[in-house]
Structures are given as C-alpha cells and as structure tokens.
Design a protein around this motif. Structure first.
Motif, PDB file in Angstrom:
ATOM      1  N   PRO A 128       1.135  -1.268   0.260  1.00  0.00           N
ATOM      2  CA  PRO A 128      -0.129   0.072   0.324  1.00  0.00           C
ATOM      3  C   PRO A 128       0.955   1.189   0.261  1.00  0.00           C
ATOM      4  O   PRO A 128       1.506   1.031   0.606  1.00  0.00           O
ATOM      5  CB  PRO A 128      -0.592   0.055   1.016  1.00  0.00           C
ATOM      6  CG  PRO A 128      -0.678  -1.628   1.389  1.00  0.00           C
ATOM      7  CD  PRO A 128       0.467  -2.563   1.249  1.00  0.00           C
ATOM      8  N   GLY A 129       0.627   2.435  -1.038  1.00  0.00           N
ATOM      9  CA  GLY A 129       1.183   3.362  -0.804  1.00  0.00           C
ATOM     10  C   GLY A 129       2.186   3.378  -1.971  1.00  0.00           C
ATOM     11  O   GLY A 129       3.113   4.790  -1.596  1.00  0.00           O
ATOM     12  N   GLY A 130       2.588   2.246  -2.355  1.00  0.00           N
ATOM     13  CA  GLY A 130       3.334   2.959  -3.547  1.00  0.00           C
ATOM     14  C   GLY A 130       4.690   1.519  -3.051  1.00  0.00           C
ATOM     15  O   GLY A 130       5.644   1.585  -4.368  1.00  0.00           O
ATOM     16  N   LEU A 131       5.163   1.635  -1.930  1.00  0.00           N
ATOM     17  CA  LEU A 131       6.479   1.017  -1.795  1.00  0.00           C
ATOM     18  C   LEU A 131       5.716  -0.445  -2.697  1.00  0.00           C
ATOM     19  O   LEU A 131       5.129  -1.575  -2.784  1.00  0.00           O
ATOM     20  CB  LEU A 131       6.545   0.830  -0.231  1.00  0.00           C
ATOM     21  CG  LEU A 131       6.612   2.249   0.471  1.00  0.00           C
ATOM     22  CD1 LEU A 131       6.703   1.233   1.812  1.00  0.00           C
ATOM     23  CD2 LEU A 131       8.010   2.464  -0.210  1.00  0.00           C
ATOM     24  N   ARG A 132       6.917  -1.510  -2.233  1.00  0.00           N
ATOM     25  CA  ARG A 132       7.346  -2.577  -3.008  1.00  0.00           C
ATOM     26  C   ARG A 132       8.437  -3.279  -1.634  1.00  0.00           C
ATOM     27  O   ARG A 132       8.791  -2.599  -1.278  1.00  0.00           O
ATOM     28  CB  ARG A 132       8.223  -2.548  -4.389  1.00  0.00           C
ATOM     29  CG  ARG A 132       7.609  -1.764  -5.072  1.00  0.00           C
ATOM     30  CD  ARG A 132       8.010  -2.120  -6.736  1.00  0.00           C
ATOM     31  NE  ARG A 132       9.936  -0.976  -5.971  1.00  0.00           N
ATOM     32  CZ  ARG A 132      10.424  -1.418  -7.117  1.00  0.00           C
ATOM     33  NH1 ARG A 132      10.661  -2.553  -7.742  1.00  0.00           N
ATOM     34  NH2 ARG A 132      11.218  -0.473  -7.061  1.00  0.00           N
ATOM     35  N   ILE A 133       7.970  -4.712  -1.688  1.00  0.00           N
ATOM     36  CA  ILE A 133       8.640  -5.194  -1.735  1.00  0.00           C
ATOM     37  C   ILE A 133       9.632  -6.526  -1.615  1.00  0.00           C
ATOM     38  O   ILE A 133       9.120  -6.734  -2.876  1.00  0.00           O
ATOM     39  CB  ILE A 133       8.364  -5.584   0.218  1.00  0.00           C
ATOM     40  CG1 ILE A 133       9.128  -6.636   1.068  1.00  0.00           C
ATOM     41  CG2 ILE A 133       7.200  -6.867  -0.070  1.00  0.00           C
ATOM     42  CD1 ILE A 133       8.437  -7.195   2.690  1.00  0.00           C
ATOM     43  N   ALA A 134      10.636  -6.568  -1.614  1.00  0.00           N
ATOM     44  CA  ALA A 134      11.585  -7.922  -2.732  1.00  0.00           C
ATOM     45  C   ALA A 134      12.159  -8.938  -1.698  1.00  0.00           C
ATOM     46  O   ALA A 134      12.691  -8.222  -1.144  1.00  0.00           O
ATOM     47  CB  ALA A 134      12.477  -6.373  -3.575  1.00  0.00           C
ATOM     48  N   PHE A 135      12.202  -9.549  -2.104  1.00  0.00           N
ATOM     49  CA  PHE A 135      12.899 -10.985  -1.374  1.00  0.00           C
ATOM     50  C   PHE A 135      14.114 -11.722  -2.461  1.00  0.00           C
ATOM     51  O   PHE A 135      13.614 -11.971  -4.058  1.00  0.00           O
ATOM     52  CB  PHE A 135      12.071 -12.068  -1.814  1.00  0.00           C
ATOM     53  CG  PHE A 135      10.664 -11.520  -0.504  1.00  0.00           C
ATOM     54  CD1 PHE A 135      11.195 -11.758   0.779  1.00  0.00           C
ATOM     55  CD2 PHE A 135       9.614 -11.136  -0.799  1.00  0.00           C
ATOM     56  CE1 PHE A 135      10.228 -11.350   1.281  1.00  0.00           C
ATOM     57  CE2 PHE A 135       8.978 -10.645   0.069  1.00  0.00           C
ATOM     58  CZ  PHE A 135       8.540 -10.791   1.754  1.00  0.00           C
ATOM     59  N   ASP A 136      15.163 -11.398  -2.433  1.00  0.00           N
ATOM     60  CA  ASP A 136      16.122 -12.276  -3.595  1.00  0.00           C
ATOM     61  C   ASP A 136      16.973 -13.558  -1.901  1.00  0.00           C
ATOM     62  O   ASP A 136      16.972 -13.667  -1.410  1.00  0.00           O
ATOM     63  CB  ASP A 136      17.514 -11.725  -3.280  1.00  0.00           C
ATOM     64  CG  ASP A 136      16.964  -9.657  -4.585  1.00  0.00           C
ATOM     65  OD1 ASP A 136      17.240  -9.862  -5.383  1.00  0.00           O
ATOM     66  OD2 ASP A 136      16.469  -9.169  -3.729  1.00  0.00           O
ATOM     67  N   THR A 137      17.229 -14.274  -2.690  1.00  0.00           N
ATOM     68  CA  THR A 137      17.695 -15.148  -2.581  1.00  0.00           C
ATOM     69  C   THR A 137      19.188 -15.272  -1.924  1.00  0.00           C
ATOM     70  O   THR A 137      19.699 -14.029  -2.789  1.00  0.00           O
ATOM     71  CB  THR A 137      17.954 -16.324  -3.261  1.00  0.00           C
ATOM     72  OG1 THR A 137      18.561 -16.322  -4.416  1.00  0.00           O
ATOM     73  CG2 THR A 137      16.326 -17.046  -3.600  1.00  0.00           C
ATOM     74  N   GLU A 138      19.997 -15.495  -1.340  1.00  0.00           N
ATOM     75  CA  GLU A 138      21.306 -15.952  -0.883  1.00  0.00           C
ATOM     76  C   GLU A 138      22.154 -15.890  -1.763  1.00  0.00           C
ATOM     77  O   GLU A 138      23.057 -15.112  -2.210  1.00  0.00           O
ATOM     78  CB  GLU A 138      21.430 -16.440   0.205  1.00  0.00           C
ATOM     79  CG  GLU A 138      21.276 -16.444   1.946  1.00  0.00           C
ATOM     80  CD  GLU A 138      21.504 -17.531   2.468  1.00  0.00           C
ATOM     81  OE1 GLU A 138      22.078 -18.582   2.585  1.00  0.00           O
ATOM     82  OE2 GLU A 138      20.532 -16.865   3.680  1.00  0.00           O
ATOM     83  N   GLU A 139      21.622 -17.029  -2.737  1.00  0.00           N
ATOM     84  CA  GLU A 139      22.815 -17.072  -4.086  1.00  0.00           C
ATOM     85  C   GLU A 139      22.737 -15.933  -5.136  1.00  0.00           C
ATOM     86  O   GLU A 139      23.527 -15.778  -5.881  1.00  0.00           O
ATOM     87  CB  GLU A 139      22.128 -18.026  -5.087  1.00  0.00           C
ATOM     88  CG  GLU A 139      22.227 -19.685  -4.421  1.00  0.00           C
ATOM     89  CD  GLU A 139      21.480 -19.879  -3.137  1.00  0.00           C
ATOM     90  OE1 GLU A 139      20.245 -19.287  -3.351  1.00  0.00           O
ATOM     91  OE2 GLU A 139      21.387 -20.941  -1.761  1.00  0.00           O
ATOM     92  N   THR A 140      21.038 -15.815  -4.872  1.00  0.00           N
ATOM     93  CA  THR A 140      21.630 -14.245  -6.323  1.00  0.00           C
ATOM     94  C   THR A 140      22.101 -12.763  -5.836  1.00  0.00           C
ATOM     95  O   THR A 140      22.817 -12.155  -6.129  1.00  0.00           O
ATOM     96  CB  THR A 140      19.370 -13.463  -5.449  1.00  0.00           C
ATOM     97  OG1 THR A 140      19.119 -14.470  -6.484  1.00  0.00           O
ATOM     98  CG2 THR A 140      19.468 -12.160  -7.235  1.00  0.00           C
ATOM     99  N   VAL A 141      21.976 -12.639  -4.273  1.00  0.00           N
ATOM    100  CA  VAL A 141      23.275 -11.669  -3.328  1.00  0.00           C
ATOM    101  C   VAL A 141      24.953 -11.860  -4.190  1.00  0.00           C
ATOM    102  O   VAL A 141      25.289 -10.951  -4.408  1.00  0.00           O
ATOM    103  CB  VAL A 141      22.731 -11.042  -2.486  1.00  0.00           C
ATOM    104  CG1 VAL A 141      24.490 -10.565  -1.463  1.00  0.00           C
ATOM    105  CG2 VAL A 141      21.201 -11.170  -2.065  1.00  0.00           C
ATOM    106  N   ARG A 142      24.887 -12.999  -3.971  1.00  0.00           N
ATOM    107  CA  ARG A 142      26.424 -13.396  -3.845  1.00  0.00           C
ATOM    108  C   ARG A 142      26.862 -14.008  -5.570  1.00  0.00           C
ATOM    109  O   ARG A 142      28.263 -13.099  -5.401  1.00  0.00           O
ATOM    110  CB  ARG A 142      26.445 -14.767  -3.670  1.00  0.00           C
ATOM    111  CG  ARG A 142      26.666 -15.327  -1.936  1.00  0.00           C
ATOM    112  CD  ARG A 142      27.289 -16.995  -1.561  1.00  0.00           C
ATOM    113  NE  ARG A 142      26.813 -16.412   0.130  1.00  0.00           N
ATOM    114  CZ  ARG A 142      26.133 -17.073   0.569  1.00  0.00           C
ATOM    115  NH1 ARG A 142      24.655 -17.982  -0.164  1.00  0.00           N
ATOM    116  NH2 ARG A 142      25.537 -16.826   1.896  1.00  0.00           N
ATOM    117  N   SER A 143      25.232 -13.567  -6.091  1.00  0.00           N
ATOM    118  CA  SER A 143      26.357 -13.945  -8.181  1.00  0.00           C
ATOM    119  C   SER A 143      26.492 -12.086  -8.253  1.00  0.00           C
ATOM    120  O   SER A 143      27.404 -12.246  -8.827  1.00  0.00           O
ATOM    121  CB  SER A 143      25.418 -13.915  -8.765  1.00  0.00           C
ATOM    122  OG  SER A 143      24.031 -12.582  -8.850  1.00  0.00           O
TER     123      SER A 143
END
Length: 141
Positions: A51-66
């Motif tokens: 609500p209000g235009g914000l977003r929540i994002a989820f990244d896997t640990e593997e994605t971040v390490r990439s």
C-alpha cells in the motif's frame, strides 16, 4: 563559471530482504496477506506491491552472491523488522494464533503494550521479527 549539477532527492521505494529459503519466506508472507505471482518460488528475485506505492523484494542468498561474492548472511537472524497492522486488538490475537498454528515461531505472545497497542511478534523463516499490532482503542471484530 563551472556549474555542478544538483543531485535529485532520493525517494524511498523498496524494502529488500535476503532470504535463505524463498519458498518458505513466500509462504510466510503470503499468510500475512502479501501477494506474489504464481511460480515466484523458482525465481531469484521476487517483488510485491505494498500500500502507498512501496514495494517489498526478496532475493535469495545465491542471487546476492552472484553480484557480491563476498556477501555473508548476518549471524542469528534479525536482519530487518517489519510490522503488520491487524486492524483491531482481536485481529492481533487472531493473526498471531493463525501464524503459530501454521508452525511459525512466536517470539512475543499478544499483550497490551504500555504504548497503547495490542502487540505480538512472530519470526519469519530467517529469524526476522515481524510485529503484529493494532491500537488498543479500536473496537473488537
């Protein structure tokens, strides 16, 4: 005369969480009402509108390490705190009971907090505290 361009004012847009188990995290946050597209469990990065235009994002640990090979998960969870308004004090109790019945860990059972809220905390699959709250003055459902 040398003119330096003015930097734009940043706008808060996204809350990001790095998760160990995307499937488990999506199940937890779906149970709290967030909506993710079907098949999100197989993606390396998932977002939901808030609500209000914000977003929540989820990244896997593997994605971040990439893109950040030296990244390491903080020890012991507690990576971020999120809060969900449950409408009424009875709503806090009902959501807490639902989450506990689904097998999620209760860190704090519902109580009437001195700051004027019905308040409880459950832990997400990565050990992050997720607050459940409602003002004490709201009518029961």
């Amino acid at each position: 005369m040398n003119s330096t361009p003015t930097a734009p004012t940043p706008r808060f847009d996204l809350i990001g969480l790095v998760v160990s188990d995307l499937t488990a995290s999506l199940a937890f946050y779906r149970r709290l009402g967030l909506e993710f597209p079907d098949g999100s469990e197989s993606l390396p990065h998932v977002e939901a509108a808030l609500p209000g235009g914000l977003r929540i994002a989820f990244d896997t640990e593997e994605t971040v390490r990439s893109f950040h090979p030296d990244w390491r998960a903080p020890a012991g969870g507690g990576r971020i705190g999120l809060a969900f308004h449950c409408g009424t004090p009875a709503g806090v109790d009902a959501v807490h009971q639902d989450m506990a019945a689904a097998g999620y860990t209760s860190e704090l059972k519902p109580f009437d907090a001195p700051w004027g809220q019905r308040y409880a905390v459950v832990l997400d699959p990565d050990g992050n505290g997720v607050d459940l709250f409602a003002p004490l003055g709201t009518a029961a459902e």
